[in-house]
Write a protein that holds these residues in place. Structure first.
Motif, short mmCIF file in Angstrom:
data_model
loop_
_atom_site.label_atom_id
_atom_site.label_comp_id
_atom_site.label_asym_id
_atom_site.label_seq_id
_atom_site.Cartn_x
_atom_site.Cartn_y
_atom_site.Cartn_z
N LYS A 23 0.85 -1.21 0.00
CA LYS A 23 0.00 0.00 0.00
C LYS A 23 0.88 1.24 0.00
O LYS A 23 0.62 2.20 -0.72
N GLN A 26 2.52 1.62 -3.36
CA GLN A 26 1.56 2.10 -4.35
C GLN A 26 1.30 3.60 -4.17
O GLN A 26 1.19 4.34 -5.16
N SER A 29 3.64 5.58 -5.93
CA SER A 29 3.59 5.28 -7.37
C SER A 29 4.69 4.32 -7.82
O SER A 29 5.11 4.35 -8.98
N ARG A 31 5.85 0.89 -9.18
CA ARG A 31 5.07 -0.08 -9.98
C ARG A 31 5.48 -1.52 -9.74
O ARG A 31 4.65 -2.42 -9.76
N ASP A 67 4.53 -7.11 -9.56
CA ASP A 67 3.75 -5.92 -9.89
C ASP A 67 3.03 -5.50 -8.59
O ASP A 67 2.29 -6.30 -8.00
N VAL A 69 0.54 -3.43 -7.80
CA VAL A 69 -0.93 -3.41 -7.74
C VAL A 69 -1.48 -4.83 -7.79
O VAL A 69 -2.37 -5.20 -7.00
N ASP A 70 -0.91 -5.66 -8.69
CA ASP A 70 -1.41 -7.04 -8.81
C ASP A 70 -1.20 -7.80 -7.50
O ASP A 70 -2.10 -8.51 -7.04
N ARG A 72 -0.79 -6.55 -4.50
CA ARG A 72 -1.67 -5.98 -3.46
C ARG A 72 -3.08 -6.55 -3.60
O ARG A 72 -3.69 -6.97 -2.61
N ASN A 73 -3.59 -6.60 -4.83
CA ASN A 73 -4.94 -7.12 -5.04
C ASN A 73 -5.03 -8.59 -4.64
O ASN A 73 -6.00 -9.03 -4.03
#
Ligand code: NAD
Length: 222
Positions: A23, A26, A29, A31, A67, A69-70, A72-73
């Motif tokens: 988090k 992210q 920023s 990546r 990645d 974001v990936d 984290r999701n």
């Protein structure tokens, strides 16, 4: 993605820690992140990070790391945080009131929607956005509102009764702050929180570091 193998409590704690780091990354920023960088930020080894994450799937891209974001999701899904959780607190004393009025829990997906006490002089008073209700209402309230998480902040002597009411109301997970060993049926998870244990760990770490320092000074270690 999910695994039938048992995941240890310490692994789950590390997943939560990776999620916090991701988090943060992210928000800056960033990546992609390597296992080495994740390990550095989490105070772990990169082998541990790779082992933890590979247990749940194939997240890394060779040569590029993960990645942000990936991952984290994926961790959000694995930890069951891709849905809001409603929770109730039993015991509107110092601890229960502090937890109920802590404004960050909703941001982390946990919404404390009710707080219950046995002390009639407290009933109807507000804590955070909740009104203190009688513990007599707890079971029906939990069932009606489909509450799955209960937090016990009663004295030790009342903790089992609180757990029984929560379980009868359909709660599946209990965060227990009272210094009591709770008896719950299979399918209900209890997590005991004891800050004294954390402090003892800290005391051990400081003592061990001092012992190593003293041994180094005395030339007993290389
Ligand atoms: P407190 O005395 O301020 O509050 C306890 C509240 O529980 C009171 O409002 C009381 O009326 C209520 N209560 C009593 N019986 C009840 C029942 N049957 N149903 C519902 N409510 C009931 O105590 P506190 O300082 O908030 O501590 C609460 C608990 O948390 C204690 O068991 C304490 O030992 C524990 N504690 C644990 C940690 C930890 O690190 N795990 C830290 C602090 C406190």
């Amino acid at each position: 993605m999910s695994s039938p193998r048992k995941v240890s409590e310490s692994t789950v704690r590390r997943l939560s820690s990776y999620l916090r780091i991701l988090k943060e990354l992210q928000s800056e920023s960033t990546r992609t992140v390597s296992s080495e960088r994740l390990a550095e930020l989490g105070g772990l080894t990169s082998a541990q990070v790779r082992k933890d994450l590979s247990f749940f799937g194939n997240f890394g891209v060779r040569g590029r790391g993960y990645d942000v974001v990936d991952l984290r999701n994926a961790l959000t899904r694995i930890l069951g945080l891709d849905r809001p959780w409603k929770a109730v607190v039993v015991g509107a004393g110092r601890l229960g009131s502090a937890l109920t009025s802590y404004p960050e829990f909703p941001n982390q997906g946990f919404h404390i929607v009710g707080i219950f006490d046995v002390d009639r002089s407290k009933l109807g008073k507000r804590v955070g956005s909740c009104e203190i209700r009688s513990v007599e209402e707890l079971r029906a309230y939990a069932a009606r509102e489909s509450i799955l998480v209960g937090i016990i902040a009663t004295p030790k002597s009342a903790a089992q009764d609180a757990a029984d009411l929560l379980v009868a109301g359909g709660v599946r997970g209990i965060l227990n702050f009272a210094p009591a060993a709770l008896d719950v049926p299979p399918g209900v998870t209890v997590r005991n929180v004891n800050l004294a244990i954390e402090l003892e760990g800290l005391s051990f770490a400081i003592t061990a570091a001092n012992n190593v320092g003293a041994a180094l000074e005395a030339g007993e270690l290389d």
